[in-house]
Design a protein around this motif. Structure first.
Motif, PDB file in Angstrom:
ATOM      1  N   ASP A 168       2.610   7.539   0.919  1.00 13.61           N
ATOM      2  CA  ASP A 168       2.920   8.166   0.261  1.00 13.61           C
ATOM      3  C   ASP A 168       4.585   7.649  -0.440  1.00 13.61           C
ATOM      4  O   ASP A 168       4.416   7.587  -1.323  1.00 13.61           O
ATOM      5  N   GLU A 169       5.405   7.479   0.100  1.00 11.42           N
ATOM      6  CA  GLU A 169       6.274   7.091  -0.747  1.00 11.42           C
ATOM      7  C   GLU A 169       5.825   5.181  -1.310  1.00 11.42           C
ATOM      8  O   GLU A 169       5.915   5.160  -1.927  1.00 11.42           O
ATOM      9  N   LEU A 170       5.359   4.601  -0.245  1.00 13.31           N
ATOM     10  CA  LEU A 170       4.100   3.437  -1.038  1.00 13.31           C
ATOM     11  C   LEU A 170       3.750   3.602  -2.121  1.00 13.31           C
ATOM     12  O   LEU A 170       3.547   2.955  -3.149  1.00 13.31           O
ATOM     13  N   ALA A 171       2.919   4.960  -2.423  1.00 15.86           N
ATOM     14  CA  ALA A 171       2.563   5.214  -3.788  1.00 15.86           C
ATOM     15  C   ALA A 171       3.699   5.677  -4.398  1.00 15.86           C
ATOM     16  O   ALA A 171       3.619   5.438  -5.732  1.00 15.86           O
ATOM     17  N   THR A 172       4.175   6.311  -4.180  1.00 18.43           N
ATOM     18  CA  THR A 172       5.547   6.675  -4.569  1.00 18.43           C
ATOM     19  C   THR A 172       5.712   5.495  -5.666  1.00 18.43           C
ATOM     20  O   THR A 172       6.429   5.320  -6.610  1.00 18.43           O
ATOM     21  N   THR A 173       6.867   4.459  -4.797  1.00 24.07           N
ATOM     22  CA  THR A 173       7.639   3.570  -5.106  1.00 24.07           C
ATOM     23  C   THR A 173       6.028   1.961  -5.952  1.00 24.07           C
ATOM     24  O   THR A 173       7.633   2.365  -6.843  1.00 24.07           O
ATOM     25  N   GLY A 174       4.784   2.480  -5.645  1.00 24.56           N
ATOM     26  CA  GLY A 174       4.440   1.331  -6.443  1.00 24.56           C
ATOM     27  C   GLY A 174       3.991   1.837  -7.296  1.00 24.56           C
ATOM     28  O   GLY A 174       4.551   1.201  -9.264  1.00 24.56           O
ATOM     29  N   ARG A 175       3.960   3.045  -8.261  1.00 28.08           N
ATOM     30  CA  ARG A 175       4.125   4.247  -9.724  1.00 28.08           C
ATOM     31  C   ARG A 175       5.538   3.855 -10.025  1.00 28.08           C
ATOM     32  O   ARG A 175       4.964   3.461 -11.529  1.00 28.08           O
ATOM     33  N   VAL A 176       6.204   3.792  -9.593  1.00 31.30           N
ATOM     34  CA  VAL A 176       7.970   3.617  -9.996  1.00 31.30           C
ATOM     35  C   VAL A 176       7.813   2.687 -10.641  1.00 31.30           C
ATOM     36  O   VAL A 176       8.485   2.233 -11.642  1.00 31.30           O
ATOM     37  N   ARG A 177       7.843   1.225  -9.925  1.00 29.87           N
ATOM     38  CA  ARG A 177       7.829  -0.063 -10.275  1.00 29.87           C
ATOM     39  C   ARG A 177       6.781  -0.241 -10.993  1.00 29.87           C
ATOM     40  O   ARG A 177       7.454  -1.263 -11.973  1.00 29.87           O
ATOM     41  N   GLN A 178       5.745   0.473 -10.923  1.00 32.53           N
ATOM     42  CA  GLN A 178       5.064  -0.085 -12.059  1.00 32.53           C
ATOM     43  C   GLN A 178       5.107   0.241 -13.872  1.00 32.53           C
ATOM     44  O   GLN A 178       4.795  -0.745 -15.127  1.00 32.53           O
ATOM     45  N   ARG A 179       5.828   1.170 -13.201  1.00 29.92           N
ATOM     46  CA  ARG A 179       6.833   2.447 -14.708  1.00 29.92           C
ATOM     47  C   ARG A 179       7.378   0.711 -15.398  1.00 29.92           C
ATOM     48  O   ARG A 179       7.845   1.044 -16.964  1.00 29.92           O
ATOM     49  N   TYR A 180       8.714   0.198 -14.880  1.00 33.77           N
ATOM     50  CA  TYR A 180       9.694  -0.035 -15.153  1.00 33.77           C
ATOM     51  C   TYR A 180       8.817  -1.485 -15.269  1.00 33.77           C
ATOM     52  O   TYR A 180       9.717  -1.848 -16.370  1.00 33.77           O
ATOM     53  N   LEU A 181       7.995  -1.874 -14.826  1.00 34.60           N
ATOM     54  CA  LEU A 181       7.709  -2.914 -15.276  1.00 34.60           C
ATOM     55  C   LEU A 181       6.519  -3.049 -16.421  1.00 34.60           C
ATOM     56  O   LEU A 181       6.567  -4.172 -17.705  1.00 34.60           O
ATOM     57  N   GLN A 182       6.214  -1.640 -17.001  1.00 32.05           N
ATOM     58  CA  GLN A 182       5.442  -1.537 -18.313  1.00 32.05           C
ATOM     59  C   GLN A 182       6.755  -1.885 -18.792  1.00 32.05           C
ATOM     60  O   GLN A 182       6.803  -2.486 -20.413  1.00 32.05           O
ATOM     61  N   ARG A 183       7.981  -1.389 -19.083  1.00 33.21           N
ATOM     62  CA  ARG A 183       8.727  -0.490 -19.935  1.00 33.21           C
ATOM     63  C   ARG A 183       9.566  -2.263 -20.240  1.00 33.21           C
ATOM     64  O   ARG A 183       9.880  -2.519 -21.015  1.00 33.21           O
ATOM     65  N   LEU A 184       9.474  -3.074 -18.949  1.00 30.79           N
ATOM     66  CA  LEU A 184      10.439  -4.347 -19.085  1.00 30.79           C
ATOM     67  C   LEU A 184       9.872  -5.279 -20.010  1.00 30.79           C
ATOM     68  O   LEU A 184       9.370  -5.880 -20.959  1.00 30.79           O
ATOM     69  N   ALA A 199      19.115  -5.843 -17.553  1.00 33.45           N
ATOM     70  CA  ALA A 199      18.615  -5.006 -16.677  1.00 33.45           C
ATOM     71  C   ALA A 199      17.767  -3.862 -16.251  1.00 33.45           C
ATOM     72  O   ALA A 199      16.998  -4.204 -15.833  1.00 33.45           O
ATOM     73  N   ALA A 200      16.234  -4.562 -17.429  1.00 33.51           N
ATOM     74  CA  ALA A 200      15.238  -4.144 -17.746  1.00 33.51           C
ATOM     75  C   ALA A 200      14.380  -4.170 -16.300  1.00 33.51           C
ATOM     76  O   ALA A 200      13.774  -4.216 -15.234  1.00 33.51           O
ATOM     77  N   ALA A 201      14.211  -6.104 -16.324  1.00 33.59           N
ATOM     78  CA  ALA A 201      14.156  -7.471 -14.983  1.00 33.59           C
ATOM     79  C   ALA A 201      14.458  -6.715 -13.845  1.00 33.59           C
ATOM     80  O   ALA A 201      14.151  -6.687 -13.063  1.00 33.59           O
ATOM     81  N   GLU A 202      15.742  -6.064 -13.647  1.00 34.39           N
ATOM     82  CA  GLU A 202      16.934  -5.724 -12.361  1.00 34.39           C
ATOM     83  C   GLU A 202      16.297  -4.588 -11.735  1.00 34.39           C
ATOM     84  O   GLU A 202      16.184  -4.337 -10.605  1.00 34.39           O
ATOM     85  N   ARG A 203      15.745  -3.345 -12.661  1.00 33.22           N
ATOM     86  CA  ARG A 203      15.263  -2.518 -11.952  1.00 33.22           C
ATOM     87  C   ARG A 203      14.295  -2.362 -11.700  1.00 33.22           C
ATOM     88  O   ARG A 203      13.835  -1.700 -11.510  1.00 33.22           O
ATOM     89  N   ALA A 204      12.934  -3.181 -12.910  1.00 31.66           N
ATOM     90  CA  ALA A 204      11.886  -3.365 -11.847  1.00 31.66           C
ATOM     91  C   ALA A 204      11.160  -4.276 -10.560  1.00 31.66           C
ATOM     92  O   ALA A 204      10.356  -4.555 -10.035  1.00 31.66           O
ATOM     93  N   ASP A 205      13.049  -4.481 -10.452  1.00 28.36           N
ATOM     94  CA  ASP A 205      13.162  -5.182  -9.062  1.00 28.36           C
ATOM     95  C   ASP A 205      11.732  -7.010  -9.124  1.00 28.36           C
ATOM     96  O   ASP A 205      11.126  -7.414  -8.874  1.00 28.36           O
ATOM     97  N   TRP A 206      11.685  -7.471 -10.554  1.00 27.28           N
ATOM     98  CA  TRP A 206      10.791  -9.284 -10.947  1.00 27.28           C
ATOM     99  C   TRP A 206      12.702  -9.984 -11.401  1.00 27.28           C
ATOM    100  O   TRP A 206      13.367  -9.871 -12.601  1.00 27.28           O
TER     101      TRP A 206
END
Length: 413
Positions: A168-184, A199-206
């Motif tokens: 569940d944590e991986l799924a939640t984390t994956g969805r959150v990161r995917q949203r950050y990557l989309q916004r970036l 700042a957006a790249a840092e939030r997305a861990d990219w």
């Protein structure tokens, strides 16, 4: 499986433990041994599971030891409750703790391998100590055997709850990161300021690459193509900016491909073959909007529909002249009218033939045979037409500025 599921599911283990006939004296004796059993369990885990070597020292070791003691105590509470009670309730704290432990492992970037190994070691050590106490208490062999099976089943339920928490944590984390990557990706296509992009790249861990290349293709081809590209490739697939009214966003996909410049560009274009894709130029990562806009312009010019091209990838770098010429259609039309004004006095069909001949003459630097081959006419025909053109233009064909205007005016956009 959610946290509530982990704590509220009916449990075969819980029902079985509630049916054990241990007796109060045996339960008290087992409870008195819990602290020592927990200590032995933690020691064995740190010694036998490499992932936890040294991890439980200091305050952390005391915390984990208390958690192990709580888990084992939960099992004994099951065994000691009346048969008429709710057999699931005493398991809730232990299952919730196991679920949270799995989520914590995922947040720490660790796989479940080490935790499952720890459960296996813990089950073995806990049963070794608890069974010795049960035998000392004089439990019948049949009861000891059933006790063993239920202890291991209980550990299995705890490990399953941890796996659920980890998943569940991986799924939640994956969805959150995917949203950050989309916004970036959207921020990059909009051309947001560099500080906002960073700042957006840092939030997305990219980690930003040196360059990004925009690729536009049918949306249905994106998923297949992604597997062949750099894992850092961004996919902003909603609310695409700068599309015209006649461009259906649902039919288009955009990929921002890292470090596909220089020799890597050829590899990118080979990968794009067969995907009906158009690739813009590589640009510094924060300037990829330029690449994206160039791709959109190339598509609007119809470069993807050239005869015989099929689904080959379109490299906008091979169409720079057409892109430049078409950058200001009104200015190009004015230039053509002015540069070709000497042809206004002849019939339209003749003017068209003369303009075509002049274009090839300029491109082939006056090589008559080459011009004739391109136009599929006799070299004497080229000579005749150029004689007409010289009469119409006079000495202006010797003026470099006029030659430049004619070259641009006659370019095919």
């Amino acid at each position: 499986m959610s946290e509530n599921d982990a704590s509220q599911q009916p449990s075969h283990t819980a029902r079985g433990a509630a049916e054990l006939e241990l007796g109060q004296d045996t339960l008290d004796l087992l409870r008195s041994r819990l602290a020592a059993v927990a200590e032995d369990t933690v020691r064995a885990i740190t010694e036998e599971v490499p992932g936890y070597a040294g991890a439980f020292t200091g305050p952390m070791g005391a915390t984990i030891q208390a958690a192990v003691q709580l888990a084992l105590g939960g099992f004994l509470n099951l065994a000691g409750q009346p048969r008429a009670g709710d057999p699931g309730t005493p398991m809730a704290p232990a299952l919730e703790g196991a679920y949270a432990l799995g989520r914590g492992e995922a947040r720490g970037g660790r796989s479940m391998d080490a935790l499952l190994a720890a459960y296996r070691v813990g089950a073995r050590v806990a049963w070794r100590d608890l069974s010795a106490t049960a035998v000392d208490a004089g439990l019948p062999a049949g009861t000891v055997s059933k006790f063993a099976g239920l202890v291991f089943a209980y550990i299995d339920e705890l490990s399953a709850a941890s796996v659920a928490g980890h998943t569940d944590e991986l799924a939640t984390t994956g969805r959150v990161r995917q949203r950050y990557l989309q916004r970036l990706g959207h921020s990059l296509l909009r051309g947001d300021p560099v500080d906002r992009l960073a700042a957006a790249a840092e939030r997305a861990d990219w980690a930003p690459p040196r360059t990004l290349t925009a690729v536009v293709l049918p949306a249905g081809r994106v998923r297949t193509l992604l597997t062949a590209l750099d894992p850092r490739t961004l996919r902003p697939d909603e609310d695409l900016p700068d599309l015209q009214a006649d461009e259906d966003e649902s039919e288009l996909g955009v990929l921002l491909v890292p470090d596909a410049d220089g020799p890597r560009r050829r590899a990118l274009l080979r990968t794009l073959q067969g995907h009906d894709a158009t690739a813009g130029p590589a640009r510094p990562w924060a300037d990829v909007r330029e690449s994206y806009l160039r791709v959109l312009r190339a598509r609007r010019l119809g470069l993807i529909d050239q005869p015989g091209q099929g689904e080959a990838a379109v490299d906008t770098e091979q169409h720079l002249a057409a892109l430049v010429v078409s950058s200001d259609p009104a200015a190009l039309a004015d230039l053509r009218r002015r540069a070709l004004a000497p042809l206004d006095g002849v019939r339209p069909s003749t003017a068209e033939r003369l303009a075509e001949t002049l274009r090839e003459w300029l491109l082939h630097q006056g090589r008559r045979d080459d011009v004739a081959a391109v136009l599929h006419v006799h070299p004497q025909t080229v000579r005749y037409r150029m004689g007409q053109i010289r009469e119409l233009y006079g000495d202006r064909l010797q003026d470099p500025d006029v030659v430049l205007d004619l070259t641009v005016a006659l370019a095919r956009g």
